[in-house]
Design a protein around this motif. Structure first.
Motif, short mmCIF file in Angstrom:
data_model
loop_
_atom_site.label_atom_id
_atom_site.label_comp_id
_atom_site.label_asym_id
_atom_site.label_seq_id
_atom_site.Cartn_x
_atom_site.Cartn_y
_atom_site.Cartn_z
N GLY A 62 -16.64 15.34 19.10
CA GLY A 62 -15.84 15.41 17.89
C GLY A 62 -14.41 14.92 18.01
N SER A 63 -14.01 14.48 19.19
CA SER A 63 -12.65 13.99 19.38
C SER A 63 -12.52 12.55 18.88
N PRO A 64 -11.30 12.12 18.55
CA PRO A 64 -11.09 10.73 18.13
C PRO A 64 -11.12 9.78 19.33
N TYR A 65 -11.26 8.52 19.04
CA TYR A 65 -11.24 7.47 20.07
C TYR A 65 -9.79 7.06 20.29
N VAL A 66 -9.35 7.06 21.56
CA VAL A 66 -7.95 6.78 21.89
C VAL A 66 -7.80 5.34 22.35
N MET A 67 -6.77 4.66 21.86
CA MET A 67 -6.48 3.29 22.27
C MET A 67 -4.97 3.09 22.29
N LEU B 181 -4.68 -5.26 21.77
CA LEU B 181 -3.87 -5.85 22.84
C LEU B 181 -4.71 -6.62 23.85
N SER B 182 -5.96 -6.22 24.00
CA SER B 182 -6.82 -6.83 25.01
C SER B 182 -8.24 -6.96 24.46
N ALA B 183 -9.06 -7.67 25.23
CA ALA B 183 -10.47 -7.82 24.87
C ALA B 183 -11.27 -8.10 26.13
N CYS B 184 -12.58 -7.91 26.06
CA CYS B 184 -13.43 -8.19 27.21
C CYS B 184 -14.85 -8.50 26.76
N LYS B 185 -15.58 -9.17 27.64
CA LYS B 185 -17.01 -9.40 27.44
C LYS B 185 -17.74 -8.64 28.55
N THR C 201 -12.42 -6.01 21.39
CA THR C 201 -11.15 -5.33 21.59
C THR C 201 -11.42 -3.83 21.68
N PRO C 202 -10.46 -3.03 22.17
CA PRO C 202 -10.66 -1.57 22.16
C PRO C 202 -10.94 -1.02 20.76
N LEU C 203 -10.29 -1.59 19.76
CA LEU C 203 -10.55 -1.15 18.38
C LEU C 203 -12.01 -1.39 18.01
N GLU C 204 -12.52 -2.55 18.35
CA GLU C 204 -13.92 -2.87 18.04
C GLU C 204 -14.88 -2.03 18.88
N GLN C 205 -14.50 -1.72 20.10
CA GLN C 205 -15.33 -0.86 20.93
C GLN C 205 -15.46 0.52 20.30
N GLY C 206 -14.33 1.06 19.83
CA GLY C 206 -14.36 2.37 19.19
C GLY C 206 -15.20 2.35 17.92
N GLU C 207 -15.02 1.33 17.11
CA GLU C 207 -15.80 1.22 15.87
C GLU C 207 -17.29 1.12 16.16
N LEU C 208 -17.64 0.37 17.20
CA LEU C 208 -19.04 0.23 17.58
C LEU C 208 -19.62 1.56 18.05
N LEU C 209 -18.84 2.31 18.82
CA LEU C 209 -19.31 3.60 19.30
C LEU C 209 -19.56 4.57 18.14
N PHE C 210 -18.63 4.64 17.20
CA PHE C 210 -18.82 5.52 16.04
C PHE C 210 -19.99 5.06 15.19
N ARG C 211 -20.14 3.77 15.02
CA ARG C 211 -21.27 3.24 14.25
C ARG C 211 -22.60 3.60 14.90
#
Length: 428
Positions: free
Chosen positions: A271-276, A282-286, A321-331
């Motif tokens: 239930g905690s939020p995703y921290v970035m 700021l960054s991205a990875c494959k 990006t970390p933002l997209e990683q968090g969105e993917l995890l919640f989705r």
């Protein structure tokens, strides 16, 4: 004696060969620059042709041709490089059942998968392990032997070259290829130089002593921009490996691992939020899975196109990006995204304080380094760095494998992070 025109070198056995200039046979001892040449096996029925007038040389072995440049003071090194490439070419054409592969760092996160993959392909594997291995040294000898069924396990201390060599000699097998998956367990200053440089160099020296002709190095894509001690240590060994004229090499530089992106799965499930940091962009990875990376490393054992090349590699799909990683995890969880964006300046402030304190309390050196590691990964992309533009290039970062980040998140949300524990590297 100055060499000109065409020299023919017939490699007769692992340690003997004959030369001819203008079709006249001569003994190799007539050429001082050849006297200290040590030829690794196997070389039967192979030939090397050196053409110094045309500034190129080729050697033919079983119908294959490779080119290199030899001239001036670099003649000796160039000659040895050609011999090393010839040795690698011969090894790469051997069948897996006739190829002995030494894997160092075999009990690490990636090393375990490499051992299994290389075994699956039919190679003879010698896995080097400590007597106590795994996170916190929880694995004993018996557990390691059970883990690597099908492989010969050599218990040795890779940080002690003499004892390492003795342990390999006791195995009684020639080594054809060395695969190094060694990495500092913490990223601390002293540990980085002890493992990422010294122990990895010991693996090269020990492999050469046992007849190895090819060295596959697991490095990291972040050495492109070396600001941290473990990056500098890795890069120093990379440089020395590339300069070594006794062996050919493949340097694998992967992007982020899946496990490094799974650190918040359990907290988000709870239930905690995703921290970035920053705006989350700021960054991205494959990211690449451990299984896909192990497969790519195993490819380097037999793929001639990967010889003497630095090989960046990421997983399939887009860069996240970390933002997209968090969105993917919640989705994946079927939840509405909840994120906390932390100013990266907070990390900068903490690092500056630690750097100041290290002057008076040297024991805080690693704490300061850990802070810098966290800051690096928060702001720097794990992608190919374009040297011309100084920018990270997602499209220029090669993709490999089939495992996607989405599938990884689905699995760990369903089954948990068992097998993906960060352990001693929790800082990452």
């Amino acid at each position: 004696m100055a060499m000109a025109a065409v020299t023919h070198l017939q490699l007769l056995s692992p340690h003997s060969f004959s030369c001819s200039i203008h079709q006249q046979q001569t003994n190799y001892s007539s050429f001082p620059f050849l006297n200290s040449l040590s030829l690794p096996p196997p070389f039967a029925n192979s030939s090397l042709f050196l053409d110094h007038q045309s500034h190129k040389s080729s050697h033919f072995s079983h119908g294959r041709c490779f080119w290199a440049t030899l001239s001036g003071q670099k003649r000796f090194q160039g000659f040895r490089r050609c011999v090393a490439e010839l040795a690698a070419g011969t090894v790469l054409r051997k069948s897996p059942r006739d190829t002995n592969v030494l894997v160092v760092g075999s009990t690490g996160y990636i090393g375990k998968f490499v051992v299994r993959e290389v075994l699956k392909r039919g190679y003879n594997v010698i896995a080097v392990a400590r007597e106590r291995s795994g996170i916190g040294g929880n694995f004993d000898k018996e557990q390691t032997l059970a883990e690597f069924g099908g492989a010969a396990v050599c218990f040795a201390d890779v940080t002690d070259l003499n004892s390492f060599k003795a342990a390999l000699e006791a195995q009684g097998s020639q080594i054809d290829v060395v695969v190094s998956c060694l990495a500092s367990r913490t990223g601390g200053v002293k540990d980085s130089w002890k493992i990422d440089y010294e122990a990895t160099k010991n693996s090269l020296e020990a492999g050469l002593a046992m007849g190895a002709s090819h060295f596959v190095l697991l490095s990291a894509i972040c050495v492109q921009k070396p600001l941290l001690e473990f990056q500098k240590a890795k890069l120093r060994f990379e440089s020395e490996l590339q300069a070594c004229d006794k062996i050919s090499w493949s340097i694998v530089r992967p992007t982020a691992f899946f496990k490094s992106l799974g650190g918040q799965v359990e907290t988000v499930k709870a239930g905690s939020p995703y921290v970035m940091f920053g705006d989350g962009k700021l960054s991205a990875c494959k990211p690449i899975s451990e299984a896909d990376l192990a497969s790519f490393i195993a490819d380097c054992i037999h793929d001639q196109d990967k010889v003497n090349r630095v090989l960046p590699v990421g997983g399939p799909g887009k860069a996240y990006t970390p933002l997209e990683q968090g969105e993917l995890l919640f989705r994946t969880m079927g939840k509405k995204p909840r994120c906390i964006k932390v100013p990266i300046e907070i990390m900068d402030f903490a690092i500056s304080i630690l750097d100041f304190l290290v002057r008076f309390f040297p024991s805080l050196e690693d704490a300061a380094e850990f802070g810098k590691i966290g800051r690096y990964y928060a702001a720097e992309s794990m992608l190919v760095l374009d040297p011309k533009t100084g920018k990270y290039d997602a499209d220029g970062t090669p993709s490999y494998g089939t495992d996607t980040l989405e599938a990884f998140f689905e699995k760990v949300v369903r089954e948990g992070m068992a097998g993906q524990e960060l352990g001693d590297q929790a800082v990452f």
